[in-house]
Design a protein around this motif. Structure first.
Motif, PDB file in Angstrom:
ATOM      1  N   ALA A 110      13.072  59.454  56.755  1.00  0.00           N
ATOM      2  CA  ALA A 110      14.221  59.259  57.732  1.00  0.00           C
ATOM      3  C   ALA A 110      15.485  59.692  57.174  1.00  0.00           C
ATOM      4  N   GLY A 111      15.691  59.180  55.813  1.00  0.00           N
ATOM      5  CA  GLY A 111      16.639  59.515  55.186  1.00  0.00           C
ATOM      6  C   GLY A 111      16.856  61.125  54.835  1.00  0.00           C
ATOM      7  N   LEU A 112      15.650  61.620  54.330  1.00  0.00           N
ATOM      8  CA  LEU A 112      15.496  63.290  54.102  1.00  0.00           C
ATOM      9  C   LEU A 112      15.919  64.035  55.477  1.00  0.00           C
ATOM     10  N   LEU A 113      15.466  63.560  56.463  1.00  0.00           N
ATOM     11  CA  LEU A 113      15.583  64.194  57.708  1.00  0.00           C
ATOM     12  C   LEU A 113      17.177  64.102  58.191  1.00  0.00           C
ATOM     13  N   VAL A 114      17.817  62.874  58.004  1.00  0.00           N
ATOM     14  CA  VAL A 114      19.008  62.702  58.433  1.00  0.00           C
ATOM     15  C   VAL A 114      20.082  63.484  57.402  1.00  0.00           C
ATOM     16  N   SER A 115      19.678  63.701  56.176  1.00  0.00           N
ATOM     17  CA  SER A 115      20.324  64.259  55.218  1.00  0.00           C
ATOM     18  C   SER A 115      20.509  65.688  55.369  1.00  0.00           C
ATOM     19  N   ILE A 116      19.586  66.211  55.762  1.00  0.00           N
ATOM     20  CA  ILE A 116      19.347  67.792  56.134  1.00  0.00           C
ATOM     21  C   ILE A 116      19.959  67.961  57.590  1.00  0.00           C
ATOM     22  N   GLY A 117      19.306  67.259  58.562  1.00  0.00           N
ATOM     23  CA  GLY A 117      19.812  67.540  59.929  1.00  0.00           C
ATOM     24  C   GLY A 117      21.301  67.492  60.305  1.00  0.00           C
ATOM     25  N   TYR A 118      21.968  66.563  59.626  1.00  0.00           N
ATOM     26  CA  TYR A 118      23.389  66.188  59.785  1.00  0.00           C
ATOM     27  C   TYR A 118      24.505  67.270  59.002  1.00  0.00           C
ATOM     28  N   MET A 119      23.759  68.152  58.121  1.00  0.00           N
ATOM     29  CA  MET A 119      24.570  69.178  57.804  1.00  0.00           C
ATOM     30  C   MET A 119      25.106  69.999  59.009  1.00  0.00           C
ATOM     31  N   GLY A 120      24.101  70.108  59.878  1.00  0.00           N
ATOM     32  CA  GLY A 120      24.992  70.745  61.285  1.00  0.00           C
ATOM     33  C   GLY A 120      26.299  70.045  61.752  1.00  0.00           C
ATOM     34  N   GLY A 121      26.260  68.672  61.841  1.00  0.00           N
ATOM     35  CA  GLY A 121      27.581  68.054  62.033  1.00  0.00           C
ATOM     36  C   GLY A 121      28.541  68.301  61.086  1.00  0.00           C
ATOM     37  N   LEU A 122      28.328  68.771  59.950  1.00  0.00           N
ATOM     38  CA  LEU A 122      29.141  68.943  58.675  1.00  0.00           C
ATOM     39  C   LEU A 122      29.763  70.432  58.890  1.00  0.00           C
ATOM     40  N   ILE A 123      28.837  71.249  59.331  1.00  0.00           N
ATOM     41  CA  ILE A 123      29.421  72.765  59.395  1.00  0.00           C
ATOM     42  C   ILE A 123      30.270  73.136  60.829  1.00  0.00           C
ATOM     43  N   GLY A 124      29.896  72.446  61.871  1.00  0.00           N
ATOM     44  CA  GLY A 124      30.359  72.760  62.973  1.00  0.00           C
ATOM     45  C   GLY A 124      31.514  72.574  63.444  1.00  0.00           C
ATOM     46  N   PRO A 125      32.188  71.210  63.440  1.00  0.00           N
ATOM     47  CA  PRO A 125      33.531  70.802  63.628  1.00  0.00           C
ATOM     48  C   PRO A 125      34.681  71.532  62.927  1.00  0.00           C
ATOM     49  N   PRO A 126      34.731  71.511  61.668  1.00  0.00           N
ATOM     50  CA  PRO A 126      35.503  72.614  60.903  1.00  0.00           C
ATOM     51  C   PRO A 126      35.580  74.082  61.197  1.00  0.00           C
ATOM     52  N   LEU A 127      34.244  74.530  61.086  1.00  0.00           N
ATOM     53  CA  LEU A 127      34.208  75.677  61.612  1.00  0.00           C
ATOM     54  C   LEU A 127      34.928  76.140  62.875  1.00  0.00           C
ATOM     55  N   VAL A 128      34.625  75.416  63.766  1.00  0.00           N
ATOM     56  CA  VAL A 128      35.369  75.537  64.892  1.00  0.00           C
ATOM     57  C   VAL A 128      37.060  75.418  65.039  1.00  0.00           C
ATOM     58  N   GLY A 129      37.198  74.505  64.239  1.00  0.00           N
ATOM     59  CA  GLY A 129      38.750  74.302  63.938  1.00  0.00           C
ATOM     60  C   GLY A 129      39.299  75.344  63.364  1.00  0.00           C
ATOM     61  N   TYR A 130      38.680  76.126  62.442  1.00  0.00           N
ATOM     62  CA  TYR A 130      39.171  77.109  61.501  1.00  0.00           C
ATOM     63  C   TYR A 130      39.203  78.327  62.664  1.00  0.00           C
ATOM     64  N   LEU A 131      38.060  78.569  63.461  1.00  0.00           N
ATOM     65  CA  LEU A 131      38.373  79.432  64.497  1.00  0.00           C
ATOM     66  C   LEU A 131      39.523  79.326  65.383  1.00  0.00           C
TER      67      LEU A 131
END
Length: 373
Positions: A343-364
């Motif tokens: 579960a930790g491995l899945l969460v670690s990789i899966g939440y990189m989407g949440g890491l990338i998305g909001p600041p990318l949209v903020g930059y746009l």
């Protein structure tokens, strides 16, 4: 657990897992979204910095969820969730005392580390307490907590909570007090749960991680979760700020529209997961739902205001089952003593989407000057 009898106390464990996902995982993160315009104005933040407030917990998940999973396997989920929950309470509540972006960011880091430790705990407890036949349904029940927390935070924080408290600082402090109550309930009621840590002879963390890293299904599920989280956190993170400017709705209506997405994920998670359990099938459900998710995700940015509500509602319903499937995968793919690490491995990789998305949209937003991307 191979039998079909429910052990005494399993429903109390499930209730605690549910509350943990509502008030330790979801609400402290999403409570920031409706308050973001006020936070950005008071602290003079750019949209990139505002988006970063959502991404800090995702970064902490990416960095610490694997360690959190190992910790759950080593010391058991009772103690691990208690430790992580304490960090969540301290970090999320004290955000209300922050007067600068740096202090707010550091407290969010503390909350994010705690969240990374808490996240793998409920799956490990559920597999220890519930018969395999009912794991899908049990997983959906505590998984509902994530969407209920998202719904409550996005719908009530900028309206009811803000009116009662009068400021964004007091609103965050109030939610922190609720998290403290949930943490105390966990300490008082989960202490007699059976030990869910690894036997000493099987607690070799590096060996466990090497085994999981060679599991292709783990990487497939993690990749799907990364894409899903990228879209989800852009929607719940930026819609309360974007809709008043793009769709001409008021701030309160924007919060309610955004809350529709996680709210309708709850029946989707439960209804489709229950059907999957009853039929004994998983693959047909996720294979059929994946293209629907993709089509809706592409359609929403180009939809009219009239279609926004029904499309978000449908997306939420379908998204709910996709997440319940992901929550269930660590339980079904690996042995019980390694569920926390998986579960930790899945969460670690899966939440990189949440890491990338909001600041990318903020930059746009910052470089284009508008929300019409």
């Amino acid at each position: 657990m191979d039998g079909e009898d429910f052990p005494q106390g399993c429903w109390l464990i499930l209730s605690n897992a549910f509350l943990a996902y509502v008030f330790l995982i979801s609400v402290p993160l999403l409570a920031v979204a409706p308050l973001l315009p006020m936070i950005m104005k008071d602290l003079n933040l750019s949209h990139v910095e505002g988006g970063f407030l959502f991404s800090i917990p995702m970064l902490m998940i990416a960095l610490f969820a694997i360690l959190g999973g190992i910790l759950n396997d080593r010391i058991g989920s009772r103690a691990a969730v208690a430790l992580g929950g304490l960090l969540v309470v301290i970090g999320s509540a004290l955000r209300g005392a922050a007067s600068t972006f740096v202090v707010l960011a550091l407290l969010t880091v503390l909350y994010g580390i705690g969240r990374a430790i808490v996240y793998p705990g409920p799956p490990k407890l559920i597999v220890a307490w519930f018969p395999s036949k009912f794991l899908g349904t049990a997983t959906s029940v505590y998984g509902l907590g994530f969407f209920l927390g998202s719904t409550v935070a996005t719908a009530l924080t900028g309206t009811v909570i803000l009116r009662l408290t009068g400021s964004w600082q007091a609103a965050l402090l109030s939610w922190g007090a609720v998290s403290l109550i949930v943490w105390i309930i966990w300490l008082l009621t989960v202490r007699n749960a059976p030990y869910t840590g690894m036997p000493h002879k099987e607690s070799h963390s590096l060996e466990s991680l090497r085994t999981l890293a060679g599991h292709r299904s783990i990487w497939l599920v993690a990749s799907i979760w990364l894409l899903i989280n990228l879209f989800y956190y852009v929607v719940v993170g930026w819609f309360p700020t974007a809709l008043p400017r793009v769709a001409g709705v008021g701030p309160e209506e924007a919060g309610y529209i955004t809350s529709l997405f996680p709210f309708l994920s709850m029946p989707g998670m439960f209804v489709l997961a229950l059907c999957s359990d009853r039929l004994g099938l998983r693959k047909p459900f996720i294979v059929g739902i994946a293209p629907i998710l993709a089509l809706l995700a592409f359609a929403i940015p180009y939809s009219s205001q009239a279609l926004l509500w029904p499309l978000l509602a449908l997306l939420g319903f379908v998204y709910g089952y996709a997440v319940s499937w992901i929550y269930l995968m660590p339980i079904e793919l690996v042995r019980e003593e390694r569920v926390g690490s998986a579960a930790g491995l899945l969460v670690s990789i899966g939440y990189m989407g949440g890491l990338i998305g909001p600041p990318l949209v903020g930059y746009l937003i910052d470089i284009t000057g508008n929300f019409s991307y």
